[in-house]
Write an enzyme that holds these catalytic residues in place. Structure first.
Site, short mmCIF file in Angstrom:
data_model
loop_
_atom_site.label_atom_id
_atom_site.label_comp_id
_atom_site.label_asym_id
_atom_site.label_seq_id
_atom_site.Cartn_x
_atom_site.Cartn_y
_atom_site.Cartn_z
N GLY B 152 4.63 8.77 46.64
CA GLY B 152 4.91 7.79 45.24
C GLY B 152 5.83 8.52 44.19
N ARG B 153 5.67 8.09 42.98
CA ARG B 153 6.99 8.72 42.06
C ARG B 153 6.82 10.01 41.91
NH1 ARG B 153 3.36 4.73 38.95
NH2 ARG B 153 4.38 2.70 38.99
N ILE B 154 5.69 10.77 41.70
CA ILE B 154 5.97 12.19 41.79
C ILE B 154 6.36 12.82 43.19
CG2 ILE B 154 4.16 14.06 41.57
CD1 ILE B 154 2.90 12.48 39.43
N SER B 175 3.44 3.88 54.30
CA SER B 175 4.63 3.06 54.80
C SER B 175 5.63 3.94 54.72
CB SER B 175 4.73 1.77 54.33
OG SER B 175 4.90 1.72 53.13
N ILE B 229 -0.59 19.46 43.57
CA ILE B 229 -0.68 19.05 42.37
C ILE B 229 -1.38 17.79 42.21
CG2 ILE B 229 1.31 20.39 41.48
CD1 ILE B 229 1.47 16.64 42.75
N ARG B 231 -5.13 16.01 43.13
CA ARG B 231 -6.39 16.29 42.82
C ARG B 231 -6.85 17.12 43.70
NH1 ARG B 231 -5.43 14.60 38.64
NH2 ARG B 231 -6.21 12.38 37.61
N GLU B 260 -13.28 21.58 39.31
CA GLU B 260 -12.62 22.40 38.01
C GLU B 260 -13.35 21.85 36.58
OE1 GLU B 260 -8.66 20.57 39.21
OE2 GLU B 260 -8.64 19.43 37.20
N HIS B 278 -4.79 23.41 36.20
CA HIS B 278 -4.38 21.61 36.02
C HIS B 278 -3.47 21.47 34.92
CE1 HIS B 278 -6.03 17.51 36.97
NE2 HIS B 278 -4.83 17.61 36.57
#
Lengths: 312, 312
Positions: B152-154, B175, B229, B231, B260, B278
């Site tokens: 994704g974006r991160i 995909s 980074i 979950r 956490e 976190h």
């Protein structure tokens, strides 16, 4: 009697590889070096040098047939190159093979300082997270305005990484370089005034001593952070310590120190610095590549072939 | 009575900005939330939510006029979006503004783990460097073969940084994506088998629970390092702990944990892990941008304008 003298703290792996290829004599300490007899010195045609103790004309004059000092490391400020040249002795170093590791450590210290990762790690490990709640917020570093002091090969590798962190890149060097639009500053104080994060990637030696001066440090200001992977000598360390202690400088990430490994104890009292033990090139992979390049220079000299990475 | 209820551990700076713009009612704890009276609940049209406690249909049903739950953070797995949709409640999050910080922390944990910087820093601070000599060599990370789990974006921001570290980049996603020639793996175990360093950038929630499975961890092997980074839930934590303890996995850099801030105490006993609380988005700059985006979504809802970053 060996034609090769390997001076310095070689690791077991380096000694084994060296012995298999070139059968040098090893000298681990300066006392052992001083104790070498005349016949042993007479036989030496090449010295493989590792370490940061000065090796000057007086040391060279003990070896009448010395033709090469092959330094382990890109920085050869321990070796008096003028003295070597005057005696017809060639000097080589080990450039390029360590650039990536050193640039990695520079980026890592920058991130670790800004994101207060040492403090955050302690917060997790001592249970504070569960007992006291979230760690205090810290500082965004990507997208920042960064300066590179000294745009040689390592400076360039640092800048290329910083570009991927979306930073606005400025630099100072003896002359303007071809870059992807980065901003050149002819004056080091002007560079410091323009940026928040200053990466020091100068060569060592007398010409760059305290090049990051009191004025440069003052120009960085209280949001300024210095990252140094070059030599301790390139920074006015007392001025930097004063500024770090008073908050006139926000922080630092330092891999090199004046008098290392016995650094000024004021450093260890600071919480706004990342302190590393001159480990820029300290990976198994890179140290093996540096040792190989050093041996290849020695072998080339003994065989009368062209040196791979001469510096004089 | 306020039309806006701000739930969670807002900082003083966030409360001040929120109060100045929108005058919400603040509820810091779950006990305070449970104690709200019917008239207060009746008035609430929008909830600004911050935290990782579950907020589901039962909680939503207390607020008859609730039209928006604006989450603080890109990950909204605490909020039952299906339950919200069934009630005609919109949900927003705060994407993009935190990508850089989270990607920075991922890269920093990767460098810090490989270059053993926590250990090296302790070596300097406790005087070992001066007394015992150089720190042990560690591991080169740039130029390595890396995998991104979840592009994704991160994930993309992490990969773009890794490209500047000259890494060979592989990834797994639902995909294939448009990339600069990076290698796509349809199967997560295939990805793990191909790489040494695995960056986990999945979305949270039930669909990705233990997606980094025992098999994925085994496929990484004893040179493998996991950076997470996303979950804590995305990794089979027990399998990872077993592998880290035996050396079946070389190391990990972890910003997130199951349960956490009360993480499994087996983590704190490990030396081959970087542990962060976190704090991926935990900078002053980014938290301010996240809070602003959350407030802007609330204001848009109350004014009947289009939401900025809806997720349903």
């Amino acid at each position: 009697m060996s034609a090769i003298l390997a001076i310095g703290p070689y690791t077991d792996a380096e000694r084994t590889a060296f012995a298999a290829e070139l059968k040098p004599a090893f000298v681990g300490t300066r006392d052992e070096l001083a104790a070498l007899d005349a016949a042993t010195c007479e036989a030496v045609k090449a010295i493989a040098y590792k370490g940061h103790h000065a090796f000057g004309g007086a040391e060279m004059d003990r070896f009448a047939n010395l033709g090469l000092i092959a330094n382990f490391g890109v920085g050869y400020d321990a070796i008096d190159v003028d003295a070597a040249s005057a005696r017809g002795i060639k000097v080589t170093n080990t450039p390029d093979v360590l650039n990536d590791d050193v640039a990695d450590l520079a980026i890592a210290m920058w991130l670790m300082q800004g994101r207060e990762m040492r403090q955050a790690e302690a917060w997790v490990r001592d249970g504070s997270w569960g007992e006291k709640g979230p760690v205090p917020l810290n500082r965004k570093v990507s997208g920042g305005t960064v300066g590179i002091m000294g745009m040689g090969r390592i400076g360039r590798d640092i800048a290329d990484r910083l570009a991927a962190f979306k930073c606005d890149i400025h630099y100072h060097a003896r002359s303007e370089k071809e870059t992807p639009g980065w901003t050149y500053h002819a004056d080091p104080v002007d560079l410091a005034r323009a940026v928040d994060f200053l990466f020091v990637a100068l060569v060592g030696g007398p010409a760059t001593e305290k090049y990051v001066s009191k004025e440069v440090i003052a120009a960085l200001g209280d949001k300024g952070v210095i990252i140094n992977i070059s030599r301790g000598s390139t920074i006015d360390e007392e001025a930097m310590l004063d500024a770090l202690e008073t908050g006139a400088l926000a922080g630092a990430g330092l891999d090199v120190f004046v008098g290392e490994p016995h650094l000024n104890p004021r450093f260890q009292k600071l919480d706004n610095v990342v302190l590393q033990p001159h480990q820029g090139s300290g990976t198994h992979e890179t140290r093996a590549a540096m040792a190989k390049l050093q041996r290849d220079n020695v072998a080339a000299h003994l065989a009368g072939r062209e040196l791979l990475t001469p510096v004089n």
